[in-house]
Design a protein around this motif. Sequence first.
Motif, PDB file in Angstrom:
ATOM      1  N   UNK A   1       8.087   6.784   8.119  1.00  0.00           N
ATOM      2  CA  UNK A   1       7.424   7.232   9.354  1.00  0.00           C
ATOM      3  C   UNK A   1       8.403   7.948  10.280  1.00  0.00           C
ATOM      4  N   UNK A   2       8.090   9.204  10.592  1.00  0.00           N
ATOM      5  CA  UNK A   2       8.902   9.989  11.531  1.00  0.00           C
ATOM      6  C   UNK A   2       8.466   9.658  12.948  1.00  0.00           C
ATOM      7  N   UNK A   3       9.401   9.211  13.787  1.00  0.00           N
ATOM      8  CA  UNK A   3       9.073   8.904  15.180  1.00  0.00           C
ATOM      9  C   UNK A   3       8.120   7.733  15.260  1.00  0.00           C
TER      10      UNK A   3
ATOM     11  N   UNK B   1      11.657  -3.260  18.931  1.00  0.00           N
ATOM     12  CA  UNK B   1      10.287  -3.693  19.250  1.00  0.00           C
ATOM     13  C   UNK B   1       9.412  -3.595  18.005  1.00  0.00           C
ATOM     14  N   UNK B   2       9.594  -2.512  17.246  1.00  0.00           N
ATOM     15  CA  UNK B   2       8.805  -2.300  16.030  1.00  0.00           C
ATOM     16  C   UNK B   2       9.037  -3.427  15.019  1.00  0.00           C
ATOM     17  N   UNK B   3      10.300  -3.786  14.785  1.00  0.00           N
ATOM     18  CA  UNK B   3      10.604  -4.844  13.804  1.00  0.00           C
ATOM     19  C   UNK B   3       9.887  -6.131  14.190  1.00  0.00           C
ATOM     20  N   UNK B   4       9.922  -6.424  15.487  1.00  0.00           N
ATOM     21  CA  UNK B   4       9.272  -7.631  15.983  1.00  0.00           C
ATOM     22  C   UNK B   4       7.750  -7.551  15.750  1.00  0.00           C
ATOM     23  N   UNK B   5       7.147  -6.419  16.157  1.00  0.00           N
ATOM     24  CA  UNK B   5       5.690  -6.262  16.048  1.00  0.00           C
ATOM     25  C   UNK B   5       5.215  -6.285  14.605  1.00  0.00           C
ATOM     26  N   UNK B   6       5.934  -5.573  13.730  1.00  0.00           N
ATOM     27  CA  UNK B   6       5.492  -5.466  12.333  1.00  0.00           C
ATOM     28  C   UNK B   6       5.653  -6.821  11.625  1.00  0.00           C
ATOM     29  N   UNK B   7       6.806  -7.466  11.822  1.00  0.00           N
ATOM     30  CA  UNK B   7       7.021  -8.757  11.149  1.00  0.00           C
ATOM     31  C   UNK B   7       5.992  -9.794  11.574  1.00  0.00           C
TER      32      UNK B   7
ATOM     33  N   UNK C   1       8.142   4.919  16.874  1.00  0.00           N
ATOM     34  CA  UNK C   1       7.876   4.211  18.128  1.00  0.00           C
ATOM     35  C   UNK C   1       7.853   2.716  17.891  1.00  0.00           C
ATOM     36  N   UNK C   2       6.958   2.012  18.585  1.00  0.00           N
ATOM     37  CA  UNK C   2       6.959   0.546  18.476  1.00  0.00           C
ATOM     38  C   UNK C   2       6.029   0.004  17.382  1.00  0.00           C
ATOM     39  N   UNK C   3       5.417   0.885  16.601  1.00  0.00           N
ATOM     40  CA  UNK C   3       4.648   0.467  15.426  1.00  0.00           C
ATOM     41  C   UNK C   3       3.295  -0.169  15.701  1.00  0.00           C
ATOM     42  N   UNK C   4       2.808  -0.098  16.947  1.00  0.00           N
ATOM     43  CA  UNK C   4       1.570  -0.805  17.288  1.00  0.00           C
ATOM     44  C   UNK C   4       0.333  -0.269  16.542  1.00  0.00           C
ATOM     45  N   UNK C   5       0.345   1.033  16.222  1.00  0.00           N
ATOM     46  CA  UNK C   5      -0.790   1.573  15.455  1.00  0.00           C
ATOM     47  C   UNK C   5      -0.563   1.408  13.958  1.00  0.00           C
ATOM     48  N   UNK C   6       0.654   1.744  13.530  1.00  0.00           N
ATOM     49  CA  UNK C   6       0.956   1.754  12.092  1.00  0.00           C
ATOM     50  C   UNK C   6       0.790   0.377  11.468  1.00  0.00           C
TER      51      UNK C   6
ATOM     52  N   UNK D   1      15.175   5.977  19.089  1.00  0.00           N
ATOM     53  CA  UNK D   1      15.440   4.911  20.056  1.00  0.00           C
ATOM     54  C   UNK D   1      15.626   3.555  19.364  1.00  0.00           C
ATOM     55  N   UNK D   2      16.807   2.956  19.534  1.00  0.00           N
ATOM     56  CA  UNK D   2      17.068   1.626  18.964  1.00  0.00           C
ATOM     57  C   UNK D   2      16.144   0.590  19.610  1.00  0.00           C
ATOM     58  N   UNK D   3      15.857   0.807  20.922  1.00  0.00           N
ATOM     59  CA  UNK D   3      14.965  -0.109  21.642  1.00  0.00           C
ATOM     60  C   UNK D   3      13.580  -0.127  20.977  1.00  0.00           C
ATOM     61  N   UNK D   4      13.093   1.078  20.620  1.00  0.00           N
ATOM     62  CA  UNK D   4      11.781   1.178  19.955  1.00  0.00           C
ATOM     63  C   UNK D   4      11.822   0.509  18.581  1.00  0.00           C
ATOM     64  N   UNK D   5      12.911   0.713  17.831  1.00  0.00           N
ATOM     65  CA  UNK D   5      13.018   0.116  16.484  1.00  0.00           C
ATOM     66  C   UNK D   5      13.065  -1.415  16.579  1.00  0.00           C
TER      67      UNK D   5
END
Length: 318
Positions: free
Chosen positions: A79-81, A116-122, A83-88, A110-114
């Motif tokens: 995934x390019x860009x 947040x994404x790891x947290x949301x996806x897991x 973000x925080x993964x809330x849709x994906x 953005x490391x901050x976005x990554x």
Amino acid sequence: MATTTLLSTFAQDVRTGLTDKNKYLSSKYFYDDAGSRIFMEIMKMPEYYPTGCEFEIISQQSAQILSKLNFSGPFNIVEFGSGDGMKTKHLLKAFTNAGASFTYIPIDISQEAIDALEHNINAFVPNIDMQPRTGDYFEVLEELSTTSDVPSLFLFMGGNIGNYLPDDALALLQKFNAGMKHGDKLLVGIDLQKNPRTIQLAYDDPHGITKAFNMNLLRRINNELEADIALDQFDFYSNYNPQNGEVNSYLVSLKKQHFHSTVLNQTFFFEKDELVWTELSKKYLIPQIHELAAASGFGVSHNFLDCRHYFTDSLWEK
Ligand code: AVI
């Protein structure tokens, strides 16, 4: 003795844009931490329909997207860009539930976005095989083309392609294509032309959130380039032209004025009512999507539309 100071790309781009005959600032500079937070507010506004449309497509049609991929074994989802993964996360969950075997490789600057994404996806898709990356899209593309022998689905969602000038959009998609293998797929989120009032309202909202998003550019200049812009002496103007599908956004100088930047060691001058162009958000017609895909080396496999046909996640094959 002459002293040289290394200027950031932001500083150089501000200097170039604000000394041009037609002043401009790039919308890529909207997204510092404060701007990213304002963009999240935009995505929550009822007037800003693209988020809800893409959410509907992903939450209701992921099984069909998976079947159109025609991948017989394991694959990558890059995934390019991201973000925080809330849709994906909904797409990933549906693919997992359907028994697909994949590695998810989100890429964001953005490391901050990554984080947040790891947290949301897991939390939403436990046990997912995830290899997050921060940095440049094309480094990851190049690495994958030499190290991975399974096919890949690339995601470029959210309607971001609309923020590129037509030539830049084509160049970006051609570059994606050059890094992809034959049979790889690209899912591109693209906002479509629709009733002009619907689009106008999404980009000129009554809450003033889109105005704040644009004004954040001036706040950034004040903070990062040690400038003294009087923020209340600028307004925001946004206009949708249904004849070419373009939303163009501007900052407007409310009087003849100037400001000084200590970092740039320069004064910038504005006439009353002078515009600073900040963003293009282009809306496409379906035939234009087919032309863009073909011109960048892809065929369109399927357009996944929301129920109002406002937005498409367009699946392309190399
Ligand atoms: C990020 N991008 C797809 C948004 C858009 O719709 O063009 C940015 C935006 N600008 C104003 N509102 C939202």
